[in-house]
Design a protein around this motif. Structure first.
Motif, PDB file in Angstrom:
ATOM      1  N   LEU A 178       0.908  -1.232   0.127  1.00 55.77           N
ATOM      2  CA  LEU A 178      -0.023  -0.118  -0.146  1.00 55.77           C
ATOM      3  C   LEU A 178       0.749   1.316   0.087  1.00 55.77           C
ATOM      4  O   LEU A 178       1.852   1.276   0.466  1.00 55.77           O
ATOM      5  N   THR A 179       0.447   2.242  -0.438  1.00 59.31           N
ATOM      6  CA  THR A 179       1.081   3.627  -0.464  1.00 59.31           C
ATOM      7  C   THR A 179       1.311   3.870   1.276  1.00 59.31           C
ATOM      8  O   THR A 179       0.504   3.459   1.858  1.00 59.31           O
ATOM      9  N   GLY A 180       2.158   4.871   1.404  1.00 57.46           N
ATOM     10  CA  GLY A 180       2.434   5.307   2.989  1.00 57.46           C
ATOM     11  C   GLY A 180       1.085   5.765   3.543  1.00 57.46           C
ATOM     12  O   GLY A 180       0.639   5.403   4.623  1.00 57.46           O
ATOM     13  N   ARG A 181       0.520   6.671   2.642  1.00 51.64           N
ATOM     14  CA  ARG A 181      -0.833   7.026   3.537  1.00 51.64           C
ATOM     15  C   ARG A 181      -1.911   6.271   3.213  1.00 51.64           C
ATOM     16  O   ARG A 181      -2.579   6.120   4.242  1.00 51.64           O
TER      17      ARG A 181
ATOM     18  N   VAL B  37      -3.864   5.159   6.921  1.00 50.97           N
ATOM     19  CA  VAL B  37      -5.599   5.059   7.029  1.00 50.97           C
ATOM     20  C   VAL B  37      -5.764   3.756   7.490  1.00 50.97           C
ATOM     21  O   VAL B  37      -6.736   3.509   8.394  1.00 50.97           O
ATOM     22  N   LEU B  38      -5.115   2.539   6.846  1.00 50.82           N
ATOM     23  CA  LEU B  38      -5.483   1.288   7.352  1.00 50.82           C
ATOM     24  C   LEU B  38      -5.216   1.054   8.972  1.00 50.82           C
ATOM     25  O   LEU B  38      -5.995   0.624   9.684  1.00 50.82           O
TER      26      LEU B  38
ATOM     27  N   LEU C  98      -6.855  -4.690  -1.427  1.00 47.61           N
ATOM     28  CA  LEU C  98      -6.879  -5.916  -0.320  1.00 47.61           C
ATOM     29  C   LEU C  98      -7.960  -6.966  -0.544  1.00 47.61           C
ATOM     30  O   LEU C  98      -7.990  -8.094   0.335  1.00 47.61           O
ATOM     31  N   GLY C  99      -8.857  -6.590  -1.348  1.00 49.23           N
ATOM     32  CA  GLY C  99      -9.865  -7.639  -1.294  1.00 49.23           C
ATOM     33  C   GLY C  99     -10.777  -7.770  -0.157  1.00 49.23           C
ATOM     34  O   GLY C  99     -11.493  -8.515   0.100  1.00 49.23           O
TER      35      GLY C  99
END
Length: 229
Positions: free
Chosen positions: A162-165, A169-170, A204-205
């Motif tokens: 995933l991107t850093g942002r 968020v996750l 991530l489905g």
């Protein structure tokens, strides 16, 4: 958070679905109008769809075990109709299978009925604002059951890709934060947060925020000690 309890904003509309009048009465005494709540109710899960259509609540408080249609099936029926309103499961049973089943059905979280009144108020406001609430007394066990019984997910990327942002968020989703809280924490708009959430779910489905929380715990993005609740 949206529609919080103050004199300038509308009260949160809460639908209670429970087949015990004493329980509904107790919830009404906690979620008072003067504290920013407006209550409607029905007495079984088979009445939930019609009650939601009639009352358009901000959040549904759903009992798990009812005489005709239980909370898991009622939650599943509501989710089949759309993403709103979110469902917060309330139960006297710390049954891991039932609670993990509620998450699979699309509930935004769960709370045991013997929790303090302050936790109930916080949980309702959090879920109504788009967050999740997992009762800390049973979260670890329920997540374990959820992981062993939920269908396997084959993500197109891992959390590390995933991107850093998106990773930030996750992590905040994993701690139960609502979009408004994530926006405030990261200094970005809610529209941007929603965009990141959509990208995370797609990559991530993941079906919903409950699945995102499980994923975040499973992959070390957050640990139980970091959970908001």
């Amino acid at each position: 958070m949206t529609r919080v309890s103050d004199t300038e904003q509308e009260p949160l509309e809460v639908l209670i679905v429970d087949d015990q009048e004493l329980v509904r009465g107790g919830l009404r005494r906690i979620l008072r109008r003067r504290d920013g709540f407006h209550i409607s109710e029905c007495s079984d899960g088979d009445e939930a769809l019609a009650a939601v259509a009639a009352q358009t609540p901000d959040v549904v408080l759903m009992d798990l075990r009812m005489k005709r249609v239980g909370g898991i099936e009622a939650t599943r029926m509501l989710r089949a109709r759309g993403a709103e309103p979110p469902v917060l499961v309330l139960t006297t049973f710390d049954d891991d299978q039932l609670l993990s089943g509620a998450l699979r059905a699309g509930a935004a979280g769960f709370l045991l009925k013997d929790s303090p009144a302050e936790d109930l108020i916080r949980a309702v406001r959090t879920v109504a604002a788009g967050g999740s609430w997992l009762d800390p007394a049973v979260t670890g066990r329920v997540l374990t059951t959820y992981r062993t019984t939920a269908p396997a997910v084959s993500p197109s990327v891992t959390a590390g890709e995933l991107t850093g942002r998106e990773h930030e968020v996750l992590a905040l989703i994993g701690r139960g934060r609502a979009n408004s809280e994530i926006a405030h924490a990261l200094g970005i708009s809610e529209v941007t947060v929603k965009s990141h959430v959509g990208h995370i779910f797609g990559k991530l489905g993941l079906r919903d925020r409950a699945a995102a929380i499980v994923y975040a715990f499973d992959h070390g993005v957050v640990s139980p000690g970091q959970s908001k609740v």
